[in-house]
Design an enzyme around this catalytic site. Structure first.
Site, PDB file in Angstrom:
ATOM      1  N   HIS A 118       0.828  -1.203   0.000  1.00 33.62           N
ATOM      2  CA  HIS A 118       0.000   0.000   0.000  1.00 33.62           C
ATOM      3  C   HIS A 118       0.861   1.251   0.000  1.00 33.62           C
ATOM      4  O   HIS A 118       2.061   1.179   0.262  1.00 33.62           O
ATOM      5  CB  HIS A 118      -0.902   0.017   1.243  1.00 33.62           C
ATOM      6  CG  HIS A 118      -0.184  -0.406   2.488  1.00 33.62           C
ATOM      7  ND1 HIS A 118      -0.323  -1.666   3.050  1.00 33.62           N
ATOM      8  CD2 HIS A 118       0.723   0.228   3.264  1.00 33.62           C
ATOM      9  CE1 HIS A 118       0.434  -1.770   4.115  1.00 33.62           C
ATOM     10  NE2 HIS A 118       1.087  -0.639   4.270  1.00 33.62           N
ATOM     11  N   GLN A 164      -3.840   3.741   4.718  1.00 31.62           N
ATOM     12  CA  GLN A 164      -2.937   2.928   3.883  1.00 31.62           C
ATOM     13  C   GLN A 164      -3.770   2.297   2.766  1.00 31.62           C
ATOM     14  O   GLN A 164      -4.478   1.321   2.997  1.00 31.62           O
ATOM     15  CB  GLN A 164      -2.270   1.829   4.725  1.00 31.62           C
ATOM     16  CG  GLN A 164      -1.242   2.377   5.714  1.00 31.62           C
ATOM     17  CD  GLN A 164      -0.830   1.369   6.777  1.00 31.62           C
ATOM     18  OE1 GLN A 164      -1.668   0.665   7.339  1.00 31.62           O
ATOM     19  NE2 GLN A 164       0.452   1.300   7.082  1.00 31.62           N
ATOM     20  N   ARG A 208      13.377  -5.600   2.681  1.00 31.23           N
ATOM     21  CA  ARG A 208      12.335  -6.326   3.423  1.00 31.23           C
ATOM     22  C   ARG A 208      10.989  -6.091   2.736  1.00 31.23           C
ATOM     23  O   ARG A 208      10.494  -4.960   2.696  1.00 31.23           O
ATOM     24  CB  ARG A 208      12.277  -5.845   4.866  1.00 31.23           C
ATOM     25  CG  ARG A 208      11.155  -6.481   5.691  1.00 31.23           C
ATOM     26  CD  ARG A 208      11.119  -5.840   7.065  1.00 31.23           C
ATOM     27  NE  ARG A 208      10.117  -6.379   7.962  1.00 31.23           N
ATOM     28  CZ  ARG A 208       8.846  -5.956   8.028  1.00 31.23           C
ATOM     29  NH1 ARG A 208       8.400  -5.038   7.205  1.00 31.23           N
ATOM     30  NH2 ARG A 208       8.022  -6.463   8.916  1.00 31.23           N
ATOM     31  N   ASP A 236       7.596  -5.901   2.838  1.00 33.76           N
ATOM     32  CA  ASP A 236       6.604  -5.767   3.910  1.00 33.76           C
ATOM     33  C   ASP A 236       5.255  -6.344   3.475  1.00 33.76           C
ATOM     34  O   ASP A 236       4.792  -6.087   2.358  1.00 33.76           O
ATOM     35  CB  ASP A 236       6.456  -4.276   4.235  1.00 33.76           C
ATOM     36  CG  ASP A 236       5.431  -4.026   5.322  1.00 33.76           C
ATOM     37  OD1 ASP A 236       5.622  -4.522   6.437  1.00 33.76           O
ATOM     38  OD2 ASP A 236       4.431  -3.339   5.042  1.00 33.76           O
ATOM     39  N   GLU A 254       8.435 -10.663   4.529  1.00 31.53           N
ATOM     40  CA  GLU A 254       7.731 -10.616   5.814  1.00 31.53           C
ATOM     41  C   GLU A 254       6.432 -11.409   5.660  1.00 31.53           C
ATOM     42  O   GLU A 254       5.442 -10.915   5.132  1.00 31.53           O
ATOM     43  CB  GLU A 254       7.410  -9.182   6.228  1.00 31.53           C
ATOM     44  CG  GLU A 254       6.910  -9.141   7.657  1.00 31.53           C
ATOM     45  CD  GLU A 254       5.685  -8.260   7.913  1.00 31.53           C
ATOM     46  OE1 GLU A 254       5.255  -8.178   9.055  1.00 31.53           O
ATOM     47  OE2 GLU A 254       5.141  -7.686   6.958  1.00 31.53           O
ATOM     48  N   HIS A 301       9.607  -5.139  16.011  1.00 30.09           N
ATOM     49  CA  HIS A 301       8.788  -3.940  16.249  1.00 30.09           C
ATOM     50  C   HIS A 301       7.304  -4.271  16.352  1.00 30.09           C
ATOM     51  O   HIS A 301       6.520  -3.449  16.793  1.00 30.09           O
ATOM     52  CB  HIS A 301       9.015  -2.952  15.111  1.00 30.09           C
ATOM     53  CG  HIS A 301       8.449  -3.441  13.815  1.00 30.09           C
ATOM     54  ND1 HIS A 301       8.918  -4.576  13.180  1.00 30.09           N
ATOM     55  CD2 HIS A 301       7.420  -2.995  13.074  1.00 30.09           C
ATOM     56  CE1 HIS A 301       8.207  -4.777  12.098  1.00 30.09           C
ATOM     57  NE2 HIS A 301       7.298  -3.843  11.996  1.00 30.09           N
ATOM     58  N   ASP A 302       6.911  -5.472  15.904  1.00 31.60           N
ATOM     59  CA  ASP A 302       5.495  -5.837  15.906  1.00 31.60           C
ATOM     60  C   ASP A 302       5.137  -6.660  17.139  1.00 31.60           C
ATOM     61  O   ASP A 302       5.999  -7.109  17.894  1.00 31.60           O
ATOM     62  CB  ASP A 302       5.156  -6.623  14.636  1.00 31.60           C
ATOM     63  CG  ASP A 302       4.914  -5.700  13.451  1.00 31.60           C
ATOM     64  OD1 ASP A 302       4.506  -4.535  13.677  1.00 31.60           O
ATOM     65  OD2 ASP A 302       5.137  -6.131  12.304  1.00 31.60           O
ATOM     66  N   ARG A 360       1.820  -1.476  20.167  1.00 35.19           N
ATOM     67  CA  ARG A 360       3.158  -1.875  19.724  1.00 35.19           C
ATOM     68  C   ARG A 360       4.194  -0.818  20.125  1.00 35.19           C
ATOM     69  O   ARG A 360       5.387  -1.089  20.187  1.00 35.19           O
ATOM     70  CB  ARG A 360       3.184  -2.077  18.199  1.00 35.19           C
ATOM     71  CG  ARG A 360       2.420  -3.309  17.764  1.00 35.19           C
ATOM     72  CD  ARG A 360       2.385  -3.442  16.270  1.00 35.19           C
ATOM     73  NE  ARG A 360       1.717  -2.318  15.622  1.00 35.19           N
ATOM     74  CZ  ARG A 360       1.573  -2.184  14.309  1.00 35.19           C
ATOM     75  NH1 ARG A 360       2.044  -3.117  13.510  1.00 35.19           N
ATOM     76  NH2 ARG A 360       0.951  -1.144  13.798  1.00 35.19           N
TER      77      ARG A 360
END
Ligand code: GLC
Length: 606
Positions: free
Chosen positions: A166, A234, A264, A266, A308, A375-376, A500
């Protein structure tokens, strides 16, 4: 001379392209059946190749002669937010010495491309408004190039997110689409009414059921519905439009040409949408990733793709592709990560052992990225089929894990917070730093020295286990120092809604000084972790091409992992319980302290 040089460069490109041309054309036509768009794509690849700097070509050549360099046991990563770690890109460059100190050879810089200034509309940078511009508060593209060059000089690779599913609604395409430009609109999924969105919604699960319910957002100003699988700001890109694929691949190569070594991808499973499906992991996603892999092989062969795919192993493994037709070069070992935390809360290693067996034989060109925290949130995507044999059921089990890690369960020293706690889905996930989840936060708060020792030992044991797994270990910045949860986000209007943020705190460099003082908790943890990192670095039995497998230890509280490489063998024993236990490895018995572990090294295979 210059012309000759150029010719030489171009012919190398042609050679590479020729190698992949038939496959590339076949795949492209299969999806788009559009000769003009394909020609545009090839022209774009050629341009990206021409623009690649000599210094990066040298990196390409080095890695082409040793394509699996990153399987080395010297490879270890760290992921960090530029602003939290060092303020901005220049700050990170000034701190490169810290990576050397920690044995880090690969740095994942969290999203740093231009995004909304309003933190409530940026999803931590995962809503990109310009793929060719760095967030002004972090620096410029030039700064990023200088940083990647400085990293390369020190043998460090740089990874960057490529948020491809997105764009932000502040991206130029989104703005043009909103203004009614039909070409820009065709890059997204727009609908006049809810007929088709309803059809999609009937088969498409939700990613953020609480923080961003639904898969579509109504835009009252233009009276249209737009697809927004993640947050409403998004907008999902329509990869059915060849220009989206062409331009996004161009963006990827642009970043590669700034010196990014690992891209990465995403949320990659989501990039292809089809009515009547879950819109995840569809076959065309794999075709698109394979084409991106080919684009990298042709233009910038040293660049690796990290997918990911936060899903169960049967969905993750296909993203490696095959040895002849690879897709991603690296993938997150996500189920193992979640299973490790399950094991902490249940003190029963059987599921973890089963999970490690499942991923024992991945193709040799593929590599997992191992981690404890990122980070998640931690999603409890465990193998409930397997757990069922012990009487565990999915919803109550998830509740147990969440209760344990939020410290609700009696005796739990964990301090975490729930994430997307939806009452009807009963699918809450969990946030928190490794140290806080291991009990360090509670022990410090209670000034309980004994509990602190156990918590630090648990933290070290988990890292030892992570370092023993097959693949590349990646630290979440701050974990090496036992960084605790950051509750400051509760008071930040732009961030409070997303838990998060509890594990996205700022690095405290004054406190980090304590790493040199072993009388402090920071120093106790850091020195032990550093020792493990160094042992791994200098013993090639930790090489990622080793055969790595779980073994029976005679006690379900203790995990056994064996590694074999070039005639050498090692055994790891990890006690996931606060008990003193006795476990077996290689025919001998060993005593383990609460949350203790052993690395039995230097065993030679006859
Ligand atoms: C990925 C990121 C996550 C982000 C999402 C949407 O899953 O890891 O942080 O919210 O993509 O871009």
């Amino acid at each position: 001379m210059a012309e000759n040089e150029n010719k030489k460069k171009t012919s190398r490109f042609d050679e590479k392209l020729a190698e992949y041309y038939d496959e590339l054309k076949y795949l492209y036509m299969e999806i788009y059946d559009d000769e003009t768009a394909f020609k545009y794509f090839l022209k774009m690849l050629r341009k990206a190749y021409k623009e690649r700097k000599q210094s990066l070509r040298a990196v390409d050549a080095r890695r082409e002669s040793n394509p699996f360099m990153h399987h080395s046991n010297k490879m270890m990563g760290m992921m960090l937010y530029t602003e939290n770690f060092a303020g901005d890109l220049k700050g990170v460059k000034d701190r490169l010495g810290y990576f050397k100190e920690c044995g880090v050879k690969y740095v994942h810089l969290m999203p740093l491309l231009d995004t909304s200034e309003d933190s409530a509309r940026s999803d931590g940078g995962y809503a990109v408004s310009d793929f060719k511009k760095v967030r002004p508060d972090l620096g410029t593209m030039k700064d990023l190039e200088k940083l990647t060059a400085a990293c390369h000089q020190r043998g460090i690779r740089v990874c960057l997110d490529f948020v491809m599913n997105h764009t932000s609604d502040e991206h130029a395409w989104a703005k043009a689409a909103r203004a009614g430009d039909p070409e820009a609109m065709s890059r997204y999924f727009f609908y006049d009414d809810r007929t088709i969105p309803d059809q999609y919604d009937s088969t498409m699960p939700q990613v953020f059921p609480e923080t961003a319910p639904g898969n579509f957002t109504y835009l009252p100003d233009i009276n249209k519905h737009v697809m927004t699988t993640f947050y409403p700001f998004q907008w999902d890109l329509n990869y059915g439009n060849p220009m989206v694929f062409n331009d996004m691949t161009e963006n990827l190569l642009y970043l590669a040409n700034r010196g990014i070594d690992i891209v990465r991808l995403d949320a990659v499973p989501y990039i292809w949408k089809e009515l009547g499906t879950s819109c995840r992991n569809l076959p065309k996603v794999h075709t698109l990733v394979r084409m991106m892999n080919i684009a990298c092989r042709v233009v910038c062969p040293s660049v690796l793709l990290l997918g990911e795919v936060v899903m169960e192993p049967s969905k993750v493994l296909p993203y490696f592709g095959t040895e002849e037709k690879p897709e991603c070069d690296m993938l997150y070992n996500v189920t193992t990560m979640a299973t490790i935390w399950h094991t902490m809360a249940t003190r029963d290693v059987r599921l973890l052992k089963h999970q490690l067996h499942q991923i024992e034989n991945v193709p040799s060109n593929c590599i997992f990225q191992n981690y404890l925290r990122c980070h998640d949130d931690i999603g409890w995507g465990l193998d409930y089929g397997f757990l069922g044999q012990f009487g565990s059921k999915e919803a109550p089990h998830k509740k147990y894990l969440n209760d344990w890690f939020t410290g609700k369960w009696q005796g739990s020293p964990s301090r975490g917070e729930l994430y997307n706690d939806s009452e009807w889905l009963q699918d809450a996930r969990l946030c928190g730093t490794t140290a806080s989840l291991c009990g360090i936060e509670a022990a410090l708060y209670e000034k309980n020295e004994e509990a602190l020792k156990v918590a630090i030992d648990a933290d070290v044991m988990l890292h030892a286990c992570m370092l023993t797994l097959k693949g590349i270990p990646v630290f979440y910045s701050g974990d090496e120092l036992g960084m605790l949860n950051d509750y400051g986000y509760h008071d930040d209007p732009g961030r409070y809604a997303d838990s998060r943020n509890i594990h996205r705190g700022k690095m405290d460099w004054d406190k980090a000084q304590e790493r040199f003082d072993e009388s402090t908790p920071t120093g106790r943890l850091f020195s032990q972790l550093k020792k493990l990192i160094m042992i791994r670095k200098y013993n090639d039995v930790f090489h990622s091409d080793a055969h790595v497998y779980p073994f029976e230890t005679g006690d379900n509280r203790v995990l056994g992992i064996a590694r074999e490489y070039k005639g050498k063998k090692m055994f790891g024993l990890f006690n996931f319980s606060p008990d003193h236990v006795w476990a077996e490895a290689d025919g001998s018995g060993y005593q383990l302290q609460p949350y203790g572990f052993r690395w039995l090294m230097n065993i030679y295979i006859d």
